[in-house]
Write an enzyme that holds these catalytic residues in place. Structure first.
Site, PDB file in Angstrom:
ATOM      1  N   ARG A 102      82.385  67.026  -6.168  1.00 41.03           N
ATOM      2  CA  ARG A 102      83.298  66.056  -5.576  1.00 41.03           C
ATOM      3  C   ARG A 102      82.480  65.131  -4.678  1.00 41.03           C
ATOM      4  NH1 ARG A 102      82.268  67.304  -1.149  1.00 41.03           N
ATOM      5  NH2 ARG A 102      83.310  65.456  -0.354  1.00 41.03           N
ATOM      6  N   ALA A 126      82.403  60.658  -4.083  1.00 36.37           N
ATOM      7  CA  ALA A 126      82.254  59.552  -5.030  1.00 36.37           C
ATOM      8  C   ALA A 126      80.857  59.462  -5.656  1.00 36.37           C
ATOM      9  CB  ALA A 126      82.640  58.234  -4.359  1.00 36.37           C
ATOM     10  N   ARG A 147      89.403  61.808 -12.155  1.00 36.68           N
ATOM     11  CA  ARG A 147      89.660  61.451 -10.753  1.00 36.68           C
ATOM     12  C   ARG A 147      89.933  59.945 -10.683  1.00 36.68           C
ATOM     13  NH1 ARG A 147      87.753  64.742  -6.756  1.00 36.68           N
ATOM     14  NH2 ARG A 147      89.331  63.654  -5.523  1.00 36.68           N
ATOM     15  N   GLN A 176      87.665  70.353   3.499  1.00 35.60           N
ATOM     16  CA  GLN A 176      86.277  70.003   3.173  1.00 35.60           C
ATOM     17  C   GLN A 176      85.406  69.913   4.423  1.00 35.60           C
ATOM     18  OE1 GLN A 176      88.956  68.313   1.895  1.00 35.60           O
ATOM     19  NE2 GLN A 176      88.537  67.529  -0.160  1.00 35.60           N
ATOM     20  N   ASP A 197      85.889  56.304  -1.296  1.00 30.25           N
ATOM     21  CA  ASP A 197      85.903  56.497  -2.742  1.00 30.25           C
ATOM     22  C   ASP A 197      86.068  55.179  -3.476  1.00 30.25           C
ATOM     23  OD1 ASP A 197      86.379  59.647  -3.796  1.00 30.25           O
ATOM     24  OD2 ASP A 197      86.562  59.267  -1.661  1.00 30.25           O
ATOM     25  N   ASN A 230      89.865  56.559   1.314  1.00 29.28           N
ATOM     26  CA  ASN A 230      89.061  57.742   1.632  1.00 29.28           C
ATOM     27  C   ASN A 230      90.005  58.920   1.812  1.00 29.28           C
ATOM     28  OD1 ASN A 230      86.350  58.777   2.130  1.00 29.28           O
ATOM     29  ND2 ASN A 230      87.038  59.155   4.220  1.00 29.28           N
ATOM     30  N   LYS A 231      89.450  60.082   2.010  1.00 20.46           N
ATOM     31  CA  LYS A 231      90.242  61.312   2.109  1.00 20.46           C
ATOM     32  C   LYS A 231      91.433  61.138   3.042  1.00 20.46           C
ATOM     33  CE  LYS A 231      91.306  65.675   1.786  1.00 20.46           C
ATOM     34  NZ  LYS A 231      91.860  66.232   0.554  1.00 20.46           N
TER      35      LYS A 231
END
Length: 348
Positions: free
Chosen positions: A48, A50, A91, A197, A238, A248-249
């Site tokens: 995982r 990018a 993804r 994460q 990402d 992003n996350k």
């Protein structure tokens, strides 16, 4: 880590990844050859981040090519495009994935190339892509260091370090490049729910590298900023839209709002391959929706929510350009110029 998170064993024709779903309890390298297994590894977040996803996709195309038997070039191309389509479905938010697949597909369009030549060219392109990715991440770190000072305390969200790339990472690249130069940074890592994460990956890799690290719950970011403990926020991306809005996350946009309130610089660090000039703004970015069990049951001995409850679980959110102090790529530092970053061309 004495190895890269993503690698190409060309001699054995294998994609080699560190299975991140097992961290921090177990370090296990997976050696993958089947395109279905590789797609599963990307979907399930065994690999995982990018840049890492882009590198894995490039290697996967080379591995799929190497595993194909002797066949006419037209049949070989058809087989490779099926592999590409499988990888592209894994993804939807990570733009590096589509950049990498585009580069590999371009190889297949080489006029007059036979199957053996195409196989060799795919392998060479994958190795080239990996080398460029490592170089880009290192240069992101070098560019970010121009905005940071030795001894700074940084806050990061999710994982944008060595595990999210082939090497160095993006948001954490200045930490690693700085360490090579004798800089000492302290890092506060948000745990980053629901997949943790920050706790499982960022805290693990920074501790492994000897970087002073403090793990906090996501809801503690405001408290540490209010206490004046944070000199800068560094995050990855990402996808970056043409107007500078970033995906992003999930939770990144909340950190950006807090940073603006407390006057803390908010830096987005990402390779130029993450910038999608054809995507006008954040609203045009496809946001991946993930399984409800990641919130309700994944980390618990028994479910921690009623079975009937509705769950909303987007993997990413959009950070408005106005909240970003600067976007840092391998090419340059792009400061926020009235909400614009890349000039009239909107590219880097």
């Amino acid at each position: 880590m004495s190895y890269d998170a993503v690698a190409f064993d060309r001699e054995q024709n294998e994609l080699v990844i560190l299975d991140q779903t097992l961290l921090p309890g177990e370090e296990r390298l997976l050696r993958l050859t089947d395109i279905g297994d590789i797609c599963e590894a990307i979907c399930s977040l065994r690999v995982r981040g990018a840049p890492a996803i882009g590198a894995a996709a490039a290697i996967a195309m080379a591995v799929a090519g190497g595993a194909a038997g002797d066949m006419p070039p037209a049949d070989f191309r058809e087989r490779m495009f099926l592999a590409r389509d499988c990888l592209a479905s894994t993804r939807p938010t990570a733009f590096d994935l589509f950049r990498a697949l585009g580069e590999m597909a371009d190889v297949l369009d080489t006029p007059g190339a036979g199957t053996a030549q195409l196989k060799k060219m795919l392998a060479g392109k994958a190795e080239e892509y990996i080398a460029r990715s490592v170089d880009a991440c290192r240069r992101i770190g070098e560019n970010a260091l121009t905005l940071l000072r030795d001894g700074d305390t940084l806050l990061t969200h999710c994982n944008a370090g060595r595990l999210a790339a082939v090497r160095y990472g993006t948001a954490l690249a200045p930490v690693y490049v700085g360490a090579e130069r004798g800089y000492r940074f302290k890092v506060y890592a948000d745990e980053t729910r629901p997949l943790l994460q920050g706790a499982r990956l960022t805290a693990w890799e920074l501790a492994d590298a000897g970087i002073e690290t403090v793990l906090i719950c996501d809801s503690m970011a405001s408290a540490v900023m209010a206490a004046g403990k944070i000199d800068a926020v560094v995050v990855g991306a990402d996808t970056i839209a043409a107007n500078g809005e970033t995906a992003n996350k999930i939770g990144t946009s909340a950190v950006a709002v807090l940073a603006r309130h407390y006057g803390v610089p908010f830096y987005v660090c990402a390779p130029s391959t993450t910038v999608n000039p054809d995507c006008p703004d954040g609203a045009a970015i496809t946001i991946e929706q993930r399984a409800a069990r990641e919130i309700t049951a994944l980390w618990y001995a028994k479910p921690m929510a009623p079975e009937s409850v509705t769950v909303f679980n987007p993997a990413f959110d959009i950070t408005p350009a106005a909240l970003i102090t600067a976007i840092i790529t391998e090419n340059a530092v792009y400061p926020n110029n009235g909400g614009e970053f890349f000039g009239n061309s909107q590219t880097v």
